[in-house]
Design a protein around this motif. Structure first.
Motif, PDB file in Angstrom:
ATOM      1  N   GLY A 119       0.718  -1.099   0.013  1.00 51.80           N
ATOM      2  CA  GLY A 119       0.002   0.076   0.033  1.00 51.80           C
ATOM      3  C   GLY A 119       0.906   1.517   0.134  1.00 51.80           C
ATOM      4  N   VAL A 120       2.017   1.253  -0.280  1.00 49.53           N
ATOM      5  CA  VAL A 120       3.016   2.439  -0.222  1.00 49.53           C
ATOM      6  C   VAL A 120       3.392   2.795  -1.759  1.00 49.53           C
ATOM      7  N   ARG A 121       3.367   3.854  -2.206  1.00 52.51           N
ATOM      8  CA  ARG A 121       3.865   4.168  -3.429  1.00 52.51           C
ATOM      9  C   ARG A 121       4.480   5.579  -3.107  1.00 52.51           C
ATOM     10  N   ARG A 122       5.718   5.946  -3.724  1.00 46.67           N
ATOM     11  CA  ARG A 122       6.420   7.132  -3.623  1.00 46.67           C
ATOM     12  C   ARG A 122       7.224   7.569  -4.836  1.00 46.67           C
ATOM     13  N   PRO A 123       7.171   8.817  -4.937  1.00 46.53           N
ATOM     14  CA  PRO A 123       7.847   9.358  -6.342  1.00 46.53           C
ATOM     15  C   PRO A 123       9.215   8.676  -6.795  1.00 46.53           C
ATOM     16  N   GLU A 124       9.206   8.457  -8.156  1.00 42.30           N
ATOM     17  CA  GLU A 124      10.595   7.751  -8.589  1.00 42.30           C
ATOM     18  C   GLU A 124      10.758   8.339  -9.974  1.00 42.30           C
ATOM     19  N   GLY A 125      11.943   8.685 -10.214  1.00 39.38           N
ATOM     20  CA  GLY A 125      12.419   9.130 -11.517  1.00 39.38           C
ATOM     21  C   GLY A 125      12.783  10.694 -11.135  1.00 39.38           C
ATOM     22  N   PRO A 126      13.027  11.286 -12.614  1.00 37.10           N
ATOM     23  CA  PRO A 126      13.147  10.984 -13.856  1.00 37.10           C
ATOM     24  C   PRO A 126      14.360  10.054 -14.260  1.00 37.10           C
ATOM     25  N   PHE A 127      14.249   9.253 -15.231  1.00 36.88           N
ATOM     26  CA  PHE A 127      15.392   8.038 -15.336  1.00 36.88           C
ATOM     27  C   PHE A 127      15.367   8.050 -17.047  1.00 36.88           C
ATOM     28  N   GLY A 128      16.615   7.899 -17.308  1.00 36.57           N
ATOM     29  CA  GLY A 128      16.850   7.817 -18.736  1.00 36.57           C
ATOM     30  C   GLY A 128      17.001   6.357 -19.300  1.00 36.57           C
ATOM     31  N   GLU A 129      15.842   6.200 -19.936  1.00 33.83           N
ATOM     32  CA  GLU A 129      15.445   4.741 -20.176  1.00 33.83           C
ATOM     33  C   GLU A 129      15.939   4.033 -21.302  1.00 33.83           C
ATOM     34  N   TRP A 130      15.518   3.081 -21.763  1.00 35.52           N
ATOM     35  CA  TRP A 130      16.138   2.194 -22.856  1.00 35.52           C
ATOM     36  C   TRP A 130      15.776   2.689 -24.108  1.00 35.52           C
ATOM     37  N   MET A 131      14.798   3.566 -24.509  1.00 32.88           N
ATOM     38  CA  MET A 131      14.687   4.078 -25.598  1.00 32.88           C
ATOM     39  C   MET A 131      15.488   5.465 -25.879  1.00 32.88           C
ATOM     40  N   ASP A 132      16.257   5.674 -24.928  1.00 33.55           N
ATOM     41  CA  ASP A 132      17.339   6.946 -24.795  1.00 33.55           C
ATOM     42  C   ASP A 132      16.438   8.248 -24.777  1.00 33.55           C
ATOM     43  N   TYR A 133      15.218   7.947 -24.052  1.00 32.64           N
ATOM     44  CA  TYR A 133      14.459   9.266 -23.418  1.00 32.64           C
ATOM     45  C   TYR A 133      14.324   8.998 -22.072  1.00 32.64           C
ATOM     46  N   TYR A 134      13.818  10.172 -21.268  1.00 30.76           N
ATOM     47  CA  TYR A 134      13.544  10.160 -19.934  1.00 30.76           C
ATOM     48  C   TYR A 134      12.191   9.627 -19.706  1.00 30.76           C
ATOM     49  N   VAL A 135      11.853   8.849 -18.463  1.00 31.09           N
ATOM     50  CA  VAL A 135      10.717   8.486 -18.150  1.00 31.09           C
ATOM     51  C   VAL A 135      10.391   9.482 -16.854  1.00 31.09           C
ATOM     52  N   PRO A 136       9.202  10.068 -17.014  1.00 29.63           N
ATOM     53  CA  PRO A 136       8.822  11.010 -15.991  1.00 29.63           C
ATOM     54  C   PRO A 136       8.844  10.476 -14.592  1.00 29.63           C
ATOM     55  N   VAL A 137       8.631  11.462 -13.621  1.00 29.95           N
ATOM     56  CA  VAL A 137       8.406  10.998 -12.093  1.00 29.95           C
ATOM     57  C   VAL A 137       7.014  10.372 -12.063  1.00 29.95           C
ATOM     58  N   HIS A 185      24.167   0.054 -18.364  1.00 29.98           N
ATOM     59  CA  HIS A 185      23.748   1.251 -18.579  1.00 29.98           C
ATOM     60  C   HIS A 185      22.255   1.130 -19.516  1.00 29.98           C
ATOM     61  N   SER A 186      21.245   1.784 -19.082  1.00 32.78           N
ATOM     62  CA  SER A 186      20.085   1.425 -19.541  1.00 32.78           C
ATOM     63  C   SER A 186      19.921   1.918 -21.248  1.00 32.78           C
ATOM     64  N   GLY A 187      19.396   0.972 -21.942  1.00 29.80           N
ATOM     65  CA  GLY A 187      19.366   1.210 -23.389  1.00 29.80           C
ATOM     66  C   GLY A 187      20.631   0.950 -24.161  1.00 29.80           C
ATOM     67  N   SER A 188      21.649   0.257 -23.472  1.00 31.81           N
ATOM     68  CA  SER A 188      22.864   0.154 -23.909  1.00 31.81           C
ATOM     69  C   SER A 188      22.922  -1.357 -24.758  1.00 31.81           C
ATOM     70  N   ALA A 189      24.004  -1.640 -25.563  1.00 31.15           N
ATOM     71  CA  ALA A 189      24.074  -2.858 -26.048  1.00 31.15           C
ATOM     72  C   ALA A 189      23.715  -3.918 -25.234  1.00 31.15           C
ATOM     73  N   GLU A 190      24.270  -3.963 -23.769  1.00 27.43           N
ATOM     74  CA  GLU A 190      24.016  -5.006 -22.936  1.00 27.43           C
ATOM     75  C   GLU A 190      22.279  -5.243 -22.744  1.00 27.43           C
ATOM     76  N   GLU A 191      21.852  -4.117 -22.386  1.00 27.09           N
ATOM     77  CA  GLU A 191      20.285  -4.418 -22.139  1.00 27.09           C
ATOM     78  C   GLU A 191      19.582  -4.767 -23.237  1.00 27.09           C
ATOM     79  N   ILE A 192      19.808  -4.241 -24.432  1.00 25.32           N
ATOM     80  CA  ILE A 192      19.034  -4.797 -25.655  1.00 25.32           C
ATOM     81  C   ILE A 192      19.354  -6.187 -25.990  1.00 25.32           C
ATOM     82  N   VAL A 193      20.748  -6.804 -25.905  1.00 24.60           N
ATOM     83  CA  VAL A 193      21.081  -8.232 -25.875  1.00 24.60           C
ATOM     84  C   VAL A 193      20.152  -9.036 -24.719  1.00 24.60           C
ATOM     85  N   LEU A 194      20.354  -8.639 -23.373  1.00 27.35           N
ATOM     86  CA  LEU A 194      19.518  -9.526 -22.307  1.00 27.35           C
ATOM     87  C   LEU A 194      18.072  -9.296 -23.093  1.00 27.35           C
ATOM     88  N   THR A 195      17.543  -8.427 -23.165  1.00 29.68           N
ATOM     89  CA  THR A 195      16.250  -8.153 -23.413  1.00 29.68           C
ATOM     90  C   THR A 195      15.758  -8.890 -24.716  1.00 29.68           C
TER      91      THR A 195
END
Length: 458
Positions: free
Chosen positions: A265-283, A306-316
């Motif tokens: 039952g607990v949610r708190r603000p997280e972000g922004p963060f530069g994610e896998w498509m090379d854009y930022y996800v908002p808070v 590193h998010s969106g890097s070659a490593e994340e793409i291969v793993l995903t």
């Protein structure tokens, strides 16, 4: 699942490497890569704020090999990254040839089975804290340091099975992490069940695990199976587990283990963060993990992706490749390999075309197999390197007639977080050579190309 399960080990792979040698811990794998000259060591001190991420990007763009940062500002722990940053590295981890990767992935996971429980062995861990870890800040507008290679291990309160899955984690302090859970993921379902009961969900965050565990944790399992079952199927034998220091949980051995519970039952603000498509996800208001203990192995190494890097793409993409390979093979038995590269949304299918129009069957099967991520799919001939984007573009520009060899499927949604519907629709491309003119589409060859190195002539 509380411990090791028995699993019938297959015979030696066709590539000549025995299944008994398949299970390698992270340290053993790095040692093997270094023996082959494929590990980059950075000996100069680096800053986990931006500098490590910038160096990872530079390495991936130029050499794309695993890297070990020996000295990190503010921490005694080194940082490892990019061990799964290329299909070549993943192939080495699994003991297969890159050209066989999708086929063997699909075959091994097809035979994955739930393995009977056995007792886990004690792990060798010493107490630490989040503040001692070299947790990186990756992008200029990130909210702060993020654990990006953390694999959450949690047991379902209903089924008793242990789930492994990746989640980004914003570090708030020594006692709090904020996580995003995908609404389609198993951990989200587990947390929802626990929350309905008014219970926090105990979990451990694993940082720095064996390559087979890294690969398995990126896949989605079928009902009744766990990611440890998948790791065992990939390795060809039962995967050894250790006991968490304080939680009643058996886990793959990790360099770092963070124990805690996800609050109900607990949610708190997280972000922004530069994610896998090379854009930022908002808070966004996301889930909260209350940290109880942090443990490290002696001489532990921190792991960063590193998010969106070659490593994340291969793993995903690797599980997606296997799913698409299986789906295409049902209708096009001459399929050879599949790679979602250099972006997850871009799928390349390699096949031996037997009649005109057959690539369209492959394209439709591929789109049907993966309705969330794949937006573009290209079919190429066996003489095209599907891991080389320039080679794929060469095939598209020399073997595809755009007004005849492409088709679109309009108004098909993709992943859920797309409020502007930018990622709708599908584009299929047949970039195979016409069968009726084989001589005119034979690729030229330069004898010695690929073996001769200019450095030997300096």
């Amino acid at each position: 699942m509380h411990g090791r399960r028995r699993h019938r080990a297959p015979q030696n792979d066709a590539e000549g490497r025995s299944a008994r040698n398949m299970i390698e811990g992270l340290r053993d794998f790095l040692k093997r890569l270094e023996g082959r000259g494929e590990l980059i060591r950075i000996r100069k001190e680096v800053d986990p704020r931006f500098e490590v991420a910038a160096l990872i990007r530079d390495i991936q763009q130029r050499r794309n090999q695993p890297v070990l940062f020996e000295r990190v500002k503010g921490s005694t722990l080194p940082i490892v990254s990019n061990t799964c940053g290329s299909y070549a590295s993943v192939s080495a981890a699994l003991g297969v040839e890159p050209r066989d990767l999708s086929r063997i992935w699909a075959e091994r996971l097809t035979h994955a089975a739930a393995l009977p429980s056995a007792e886990a062995v004690p792990g060798q861990y010493q107490p630490s804290s989040l503040g001692r870890l070299p947790i990186c800040t990756h992008c200029e507008k990130d909210a702060g340091p993020y654990i990006t290679a953390g694999i959450v291990a949690a047991r379902d309160l209903e089924t008793g099975l242990t789930n492994l899955s990746y989640h980004r984690m914003q570090v708030i302090g020594d006692r709090e992490l904020r996580l995003r859970l995908s609404p389609t993921g198993h951990l989200f379902e587990m947390q929802q069940r626990a929350e309905r009961l008014g219970k926090a969900l105990p979990m451990a965050v694993l940082v720095g695990v064996a390559p087979t565990v890294m690969l398995a944790a990126a896949a989605r399992t079928n009902p009744g199976l766990t990611e440890v079952d998948l790791a065992a199927a990939l390795a060809g034998e039962p995967f050894p587990l250790v006991r968490c220091p304080t939680l009643d949980l058996a886990i793959p051995e990790a360099e770092i283990v963070i124990e805690g519970e996800m609050l109900a039952g607990v949610r708190r603000p997280e972000g922004p963060f530069g994610e896998w498509m090379d854009y930022y996800v908002p808070v966004m208001d996301n889930h909260v993990l209350e940290v109880q203990h942090v443990w490290t192995r002696p001489d532990a190494m921190y792991y960063a992706i590193h998010s969106g890097s070659a490593e994340e793409i291969v793993l995903t993409s690797l599980p997606i490749n296997g799913d698409i390979y299986q789906a295409v093979k049902k209708w096009v038995p001459s399929v050879i390999n599949v790679a979602c590269w250099p972006m997850i949304q871009f799928c390349v299918i390699q096949m031996e075309k037997q009649y005109e129009g057959q690539p369209r069957k492959a394209l439709l099967a591929a789109f049907g197999a993966e309705l969330t991520r794949i937006l573009f799919a290209v079919v190429v001939d066996p003489d095209v390197d599907i891991y080389d984007p320039s080679d794929v573009i060469w095939a598209m520009t020399t073997r595809c007639r755009p007004d005849r060899d492409t088709f679109t499927i309009p108004d098909v949604p993709s992943f859920g977080r797309d409020p502007h519907q930018v990622h709708w629709g599908r584009l299929g491309i047949d970039a195979t050579a016409p069968l009726q003119w084989p001589a005119e589409f034979e690729r030229k060859k330069v004898p010695g190309s690929g073996q001769i190195r200019f450095e030997d002539y300096l």
